[in-house]
Design a protein around this motif. Structure first.
Motif, short mmCIF file in Angstrom:
data_model
loop_
_atom_site.label_atom_id
_atom_site.label_comp_id
_atom_site.label_asym_id
_atom_site.label_seq_id
_atom_site.Cartn_x
_atom_site.Cartn_y
_atom_site.Cartn_z
N GLU A 195 1.25 3.91 -3.06
CA GLU A 195 0.88 5.31 -2.86
C GLU A 195 2.05 6.27 -3.09
O GLU A 195 1.84 7.39 -3.52
CB GLU A 195 0.30 5.50 -1.44
N GLN A 196 3.24 5.81 -2.80
CA GLN A 196 4.42 6.67 -2.96
C GLN A 196 5.17 6.40 -4.26
O GLN A 196 6.34 6.76 -4.40
CB GLN A 196 5.36 6.48 -1.77
N CYS A 251 -1.51 13.13 0.52
CA CYS A 251 -2.08 12.09 -0.32
C CYS A 251 -1.16 12.00 -1.54
O CYS A 251 -1.24 12.82 -2.46
CB CYS A 251 -3.52 12.41 -0.72
N ILE A 310 -6.61 10.10 1.67
CA ILE A 310 -5.96 8.78 1.71
C ILE A 310 -6.97 7.72 2.13
O ILE A 310 -7.06 6.65 1.52
CB ILE A 310 -4.75 8.80 2.67
N THR A 360 -0.78 9.63 -3.80
CA THR A 360 -1.27 8.92 -4.98
C THR A 360 -1.35 9.88 -6.17
O THR A 360 -2.00 10.93 -6.09
CB THR A 360 -2.64 8.29 -4.70
N THR A 399 0.84 -1.21 0.00
CA THR A 399 0.00 0.00 0.00
C THR A 399 0.87 1.25 0.00
O THR A 399 0.69 2.13 -0.85
CB THR A 399 -0.96 0.00 1.21
N SER A 400 1.81 1.35 0.94
CA SER A 400 2.64 2.56 0.98
C SER A 400 3.53 2.65 -0.26
O SER A 400 3.77 3.74 -0.78
CB SER A 400 3.45 2.66 2.28
N ARG A 458 -8.15 4.34 0.12
CA ARG A 458 -7.97 3.01 0.72
C ARG A 458 -9.32 2.30 0.92
O ARG A 458 -9.41 1.09 0.73
CB ARG A 458 -7.20 3.12 2.03
#
Length: 169
Positions: free
Chosen positions: A89-90, A122, A157, A124, A85-86, A161
């Motif tokens: 997102e990054q 955020c 965020i 993304t 996930t991280s 999610r």
């Protein structure tokens, strides 16, 4: 034409045993208060109802609740090892130059020193340069203003999610 049936992923979430549902929510946001509020409002008829409940819960988080939520986020440019996930997102930092990564590390440390928590955005869809520019811009904010920006960013965020949670089959 909109369907009146609950999407399968949301129906699954609505019927999860309470501990499993809490765990899924806690993975989306590390705030216990936020997760408990969303749990208490189940079942949700539509994803939009879930997102609205998330927004309402986010608006009512105390400073301590926000700190708990932020503690679940790694610094920009350093996603948690083994956490897809991280990393997802990054993604905007993954192709960043070594110079940009070093600058983000310095900015993250300066931000954390000033505000007492990680720089939260955020990420993304943002490039490394956009995230760097945002931390540069926000580091001068008064703490109260920054706390409200963080609350807004956390809300974004959480929506992303939650969408992933309820869209999964």
């Amino acid at each position: 034409m909109t369907s009146t049936s609950t999407p399968p992923g949301l129906a699954r979430f609505n019927t999860l045993e309470e501990h499993a549902a809490f765990t899924a929510l806690h993975e989306a946001c590390a705030s216990t208060a936020w997760a408990k509020r969303l749990l208490a409002a189940r079942p949700y008829a539509t994803p939009e109802d879930l997102y609205a409940a998330s927004d309402a819960a986010m608006a009512e988080l105390t400073v301590t609740d926000l700190e708990e939520a932020m503690a679940g986020h790694p610094p920009i440019g350093r996603p948690k090892t083994g956490d897809p996930t991280s990393a997802r997102e990054q993604r905007g930092m993954s192709g960043a130059s070594d110079e940009l990564k070093a600058e983000m590390l310095e900015l993250n440390l300066a931000y954390q020193e000033r505000f007492g928590h990680v720089f939260l955005i955020c990420a993304t869809g943002r490039t490394g340069e956009q995230m760097r520019d945002a931390v540069r811009e926000r580091i001068g904010n008064p703490p109260e203003r920054e706390r409200e920006i963080v609350r807004t960013e956390l809300g974004k965020i959480n929506r992303i999610r939650l969408a992933r949670l309820v869209e999964e089959d």
